[in-house]
Write an enzyme that holds these catalytic residues in place. Structure first.
Site, PDB file in Angstrom:
ATOM      1  N   ASP A 167      83.347  -3.788   1.082  1.00 41.88           N
ATOM      2  CA  ASP A 167      83.699  -2.409   1.420  1.00 41.88           C
ATOM      3  C   ASP A 167      82.413  -1.666   1.763  1.00 41.88           C
ATOM      4  OD1 ASP A 167      85.121   0.094   1.664  1.00 41.88           O
ATOM      5  OD2 ASP A 167      86.612  -0.694   0.267  1.00 41.88           O
ATOM      6  N   GLY A 172      79.373  -3.322   3.654  1.00 43.55           N
ATOM      7  CA  GLY A 172      79.346  -3.404   5.104  1.00 43.55           C
ATOM      8  C   GLY A 172      80.501  -2.642   5.710  1.00 43.55           C
ATOM      9  N   ASP A 173      80.638  -2.729   7.024  1.00 46.35           N
ATOM     10  CA  ASP A 173      81.658  -2.017   7.783  1.00 46.35           C
ATOM     11  C   ASP A 173      82.511  -3.051   8.509  1.00 46.35           C
ATOM     12  OD1 ASP A 173      83.151  -0.580   9.647  1.00 46.35           O
ATOM     13  OD2 ASP A 173      81.559   0.862  10.034  1.00 46.35           O
ATOM     14  N   PHE A 174      83.820  -3.072   8.217  1.00 50.18           N
ATOM     15  CA  PHE A 174      84.656  -4.112   8.819  1.00 50.18           C
ATOM     16  C   PHE A 174      84.837  -3.959  10.326  1.00 50.18           C
ATOM     17  CE2 PHE A 174      88.075  -1.544   6.426  1.00 50.18           C
ATOM     18  CZ  PHE A 174      88.303  -0.653   7.462  1.00 50.18           C
ATOM     19  N   HIS A 199      97.161  -0.078   8.090  1.00 49.48           N
ATOM     20  CA  HIS A 199      98.025   1.076   8.359  1.00 49.48           C
ATOM     21  C   HIS A 199      97.227   2.366   8.590  1.00 49.48           C
ATOM     22  CE1 HIS A 199      98.662   2.943   4.067  1.00 49.48           C
ATOM     23  NE2 HIS A 199      97.416   2.563   4.240  1.00 49.48           N
TER      24      HIS A 199
END
Length: 336
Positions: free
Chosen positions: A196, A222-224, A242
């Protein structure tokens, strides 16, 4: 009330009922009624409320079965116990979060959102998560609400699928780690990675430690949208997709597909909408997503099939879970 107008009137009156419930939850009435009935004036003093106004709110929630009147004032019912702070299964954070000022505005401005196709909330407040980050107390409240949302399936998720056949499960956007901790606790040989944003990851250590699985789990920041930890044979996206449009969701999924080891499996945990007109909590959630997020939505099975295919996955099965959620299982499509 005519039978033809009943659904409309129920919706109209439902707004008032929730407003009364939210007031009682915000004031902490259930905490002060935990030890037995209290007179309204006594309860009002404890809650810092106007007694006649509080009486009217209590009268409304009594009609909902949350409290009941007695010779000594009002007392909690079994349903009302769920509004106590810190009680097992407490729903007070959920009520307070949904009744928060920004979300009230978002629902009230839904007509504008439907007209323009752009979230009125986003226009006024910016992105929802940036909005939360500006108020630490609200961020904490929302995190507690998210935990309450996971509670119905938290005890069954580990048994819903044979995760023991995997070596490593990466929980992408795993938040506080409660879901990953539950899966690891149910499968002693499984290792985990909680992934996350850097300001979120430290908060997961407590949940993982409480379940005794911290030694089998790595925390990775991190950044997905950029990438996800590579090389695992199982990945989980729980209440992530969502929040995003199809285009953004495909971007996330493609990053997972690129990172996944050959023969790996993807799990998507969301509410999957029925294709017909039947009532479903996911349809209510979808309206909140429409109101708050630019592009966020709940999806049907067919919509998930299409979304997954666009990212190189094949939908294998959909496993129903408690609380109207479902576990969507997908394999890497060799032709994808």
């Amino acid at each position: 009330m005519s039978s033809s107008g009943k659904p409309v009137w129920e919706a109209i009156y439902g707004l008032s009922r929730f407003a009364a419930l939210a007031a009682v939850a915000e004031l902490g009435c259930a905490d002060h009624l935990a030890d037995g009935p209290r007179r309204v004036d006594e309860l009002a003093d404890l809650c810092g409320a106007d007694a006649p106004s509080l009486h009217r709110a209590l009268r409304e929630v009594a009609s909902m079965g949350i409290v009941r009147s007695t010779d000594d004032g009002y007392e909690l019912t079994e349903h009302g116990m769920t509004l106590r702070s810190g009680a097992p299964g407490s729903l007070r954070p959920a009520v307070r979060a949904i009744a928060q000022e920004g979300l009230w505005y978002a629902i009230g401005a839904l007509t504008r959102t439907v007209r323009t196709g752009r979230s009125a909330f986003a226009e006024r407040y910016g992105s929802f998560y940036a909005y939360l980050d500006r108020d630490p107390a609200l961020r904490t409240l929302f995190d507690e609400y998210m935990i309450a949302r996971t509670r119905p399936y938290l005890g069954t998720i580990a048994a819903s699928y044979d995760f023991s056949r995997f070596h490593t499960l990466v929980d992408v956007g795993g938040g506080r780690g409660h879901l990953l901790a539950a899966v690891l606790a149910g499968h002693p040989r499984l290792k985990g990675v909680l992934f996350d944003l850097d300001h979120v990851v430290p908060g997961a250590a407590r949940a993982l430690g409480e379940r005794g699985v911290a030694d089998r789990c790595r925390l990775v920041a991190g950044d997905f949208f950029d990438s996800v930890p590579p090389g695992a044979d199982a990945y989980l996206l729980a209440s992530v997709l969502h929040n995003w449009s199809d285009q953004e969701a495909v971007r996330i999924l493609r990053n997972v597909r690129s990172a996944m080891s050959p023969g790996g499996t993807l799990f998507v945990l969301e509410m999957v909408l029925p294709d017909d007109d039947s009532p479903h909590p996911g349809k209510d959630m979808d309206i909140r997503m429409l109101a708050v997020f630019d592009g966020g939505m709940e999806r049907t099975r067919q919509e998930y099939t299409t979304l997954l295919r666009a990212a190189g996955f094949r939908l294998a099965e959909v496993i129903p879970l408690p609380g109207s959620f479902a576990l969507v299982v997908a394999d890497g499509d060799p032709g994808g």
